[in-house]
Design a protein around this motif. Structure first.
Motif, short mmCIF file in Angstrom:
data_model
loop_
_atom_site.label_atom_id
_atom_site.label_comp_id
_atom_site.label_asym_id
_atom_site.label_seq_id
_atom_site.Cartn_x
_atom_site.Cartn_y
_atom_site.Cartn_z
N CYS A 183 0.83 -1.20 0.00
CA CYS A 183 0.00 0.00 0.00
C CYS A 183 0.87 1.26 0.00
O CYS A 183 2.00 1.26 0.51
CB CYS A 183 -0.98 -0.01 1.17
N LEU A 184 0.35 2.32 -0.56
CA LEU A 184 1.13 3.54 -0.75
C LEU A 184 1.57 4.18 0.57
O LEU A 184 2.55 4.92 0.61
CB LEU A 184 0.32 4.55 -1.57
N SER A 185 0.87 3.87 1.66
CA SER A 185 1.27 4.43 2.95
C SER A 185 2.64 3.93 3.39
O SER A 185 3.31 4.58 4.20
CB SER A 185 0.23 4.07 4.02
N SER A 186 3.06 2.79 2.85
CA SER A 186 4.37 2.24 3.22
C SER A 186 5.52 3.04 2.63
O SER A 186 6.69 2.76 2.92
CB SER A 186 4.47 0.78 2.76
N ARG A 187 5.22 4.05 1.82
CA ARG A 187 6.28 4.87 1.21
C ARG A 187 6.73 6.01 2.13
O ARG A 187 7.65 6.74 1.81
CB ARG A 187 5.80 5.49 -0.11
N ARG A 267 14.48 -2.60 -2.66
CA ARG A 267 14.45 -3.72 -1.71
C ARG A 267 13.18 -3.59 -0.88
O ARG A 267 12.68 -2.50 -0.63
CB ARG A 267 15.69 -3.79 -0.83
N MET A 268 12.66 -4.73 -0.49
CA MET A 268 11.41 -4.79 0.24
C MET A 268 11.57 -4.15 1.61
O MET A 268 12.52 -4.42 2.33
CB MET A 268 10.96 -6.24 0.39
N GLY A 269 10.61 -3.27 1.96
CA GLY A 269 10.57 -2.70 3.30
C GLY A 269 11.73 -1.82 3.67
O GLY A 269 12.20 -1.83 4.81
N SER A 270 12.23 -1.00 2.74
CA SER A 270 13.43 -0.20 3.06
C SER A 270 13.14 0.82 4.17
O SER A 270 14.09 1.24 4.86
CB SER A 270 13.94 0.51 1.81
N MET A 271 11.89 1.22 4.34
CA MET A 271 11.58 2.16 5.42
C MET A 271 11.78 1.50 6.79
O MET A 271 11.92 2.20 7.79
CB MET A 271 10.14 2.67 5.30
N ASN A 272 11.80 0.19 6.84
CA ASN A 272 12.00 -0.51 8.12
C ASN A 272 13.47 -0.54 8.52
O ASN A 272 13.79 -0.96 9.64
CB ASN A 272 11.47 -1.95 8.02
#
Length: 277
Positions: A183-187, A267-272
């Motif tokens: 979902c776009l919120s993950s950006r 890469r998956m989940g870079s905000m994490n």
């Protein structure tokens, strides 16, 4: 997308286990986003259960219209009963402030709505499409899945993302080579306020990159700066003068002040990566 071989005996065994899993459940409502995982899950569920398998898709400002359109088209093609529920995340208390458990807040509200639709349609179980590869990242949404008793057939039957792509291709599902999506919120950086305006900016920016032929894309937003993530092998394409100038100009028109390329690539989940281990 790398070349996909025919399913191995082990992968076919997993698919048979999935079919038996659905037979035991008897009836299911599939949380359907039109992504790689949920499309495969819905296809197998419907093949096994027929009318006793329904699809439920959440429509919101963090879910691109193209994805909703693809969900509707797939269900029409496969003659699957499809329900669309409004799930406006920005109205959930605390969600817009983008806390670390943002995904939990969203998933809990969404699955409660799907459970209600399932009850109204006399469907016994709600299922969702997470797989074994989702276990390695920070996924607070899986807490909501556990709390509400949502079934995760692909994880339970030992599927990886690669298994799903291989078996999707064998079933002639076009999603076998579809890019991964969240979902776009993950950006957004944790703690940065999520707004409909900024969600629209991200949506437009990612759609432009997809229209230009980039396969796996993310546009992460930091204040008014865009951080583009694409596959490293596509860096040279982005840096071609025509593409680079078009992207920079369009992103600024969308509202971004600065436009950057992440040299680490997608890469998956870079905000994490900013979270404490």
């Amino acid at each position: 997308m790398d070349k996909i071989a025919a399913p191995t005996p082990e992968q076919l065994k997993k698919q048979e286990a999935l079919k038996q899993y659905f037979e035991k459940l008897g009836s299911v409502a599939v949380a359907f986003s039109s992504g790689v995982d949920s499309t495969y899950l819905l296809k197998v569920a419907h093949d096994v259960l027929g009318e006793r398998a329904i699809a439920v898709t959440a429509s919101s400002c963090s879910f691109p219209k193209r994805e909703l359109g693809e969900a509707e088209a797939f269900c029409r093609k496969e003659n699957i009963r499809h329900f669309i529920t409004e799930s406006e995340e920005l109205e959930i208390e605390g969600f817009a402030q983008n806390p670390k458990n943002r995904c939990y807040l969203c998933k809990h509200e969404l699955f409660e709505k799907i459970l209600k639709i399932a009850e109204e349609q006399k469907i016994a179980y709600v299922v969702e499409g997470s797989n074994l590869d989702d276990n390695g990242d920070y996924r607070p949404g899986l807490k909501a899945v556990a709390e509400l008793g949502i079934k995760s057939p692909l994880r339970d039957c030992g599927f990886t993302k690669q298994d799903i792509r291989v078996l999707s291709k064998a079933l002639n599902l076009s999603t076998w080579e579809k890019q991964s999506f969240a979902c776009l919120s993950s950006r957004f950086v944790y703690g940065e306020t999520i707004s409909e305006e900024k969600l629209t900016m991200v949506d437009k920016a990612e759609q432009l990159l997809l229209d230009l032929g980039f396969h796996q894309v993310r546009v992460r937003i930091h204040g008014m700066m865009a951080r583009i993530e694409i596959e490293p092998e596509e860096f040279s394409k982005l840096m071609e003068k025509e593409n680079r100038e078009r992207i920079a100009k369009a992103f600024r028109e969308y509202g971004f002040t600065y436009v950057t390329l992440d040299l680490c690539g997608y890469r998956m989940g870079s905000m994490n990566e900013t979270l404490e281990k």
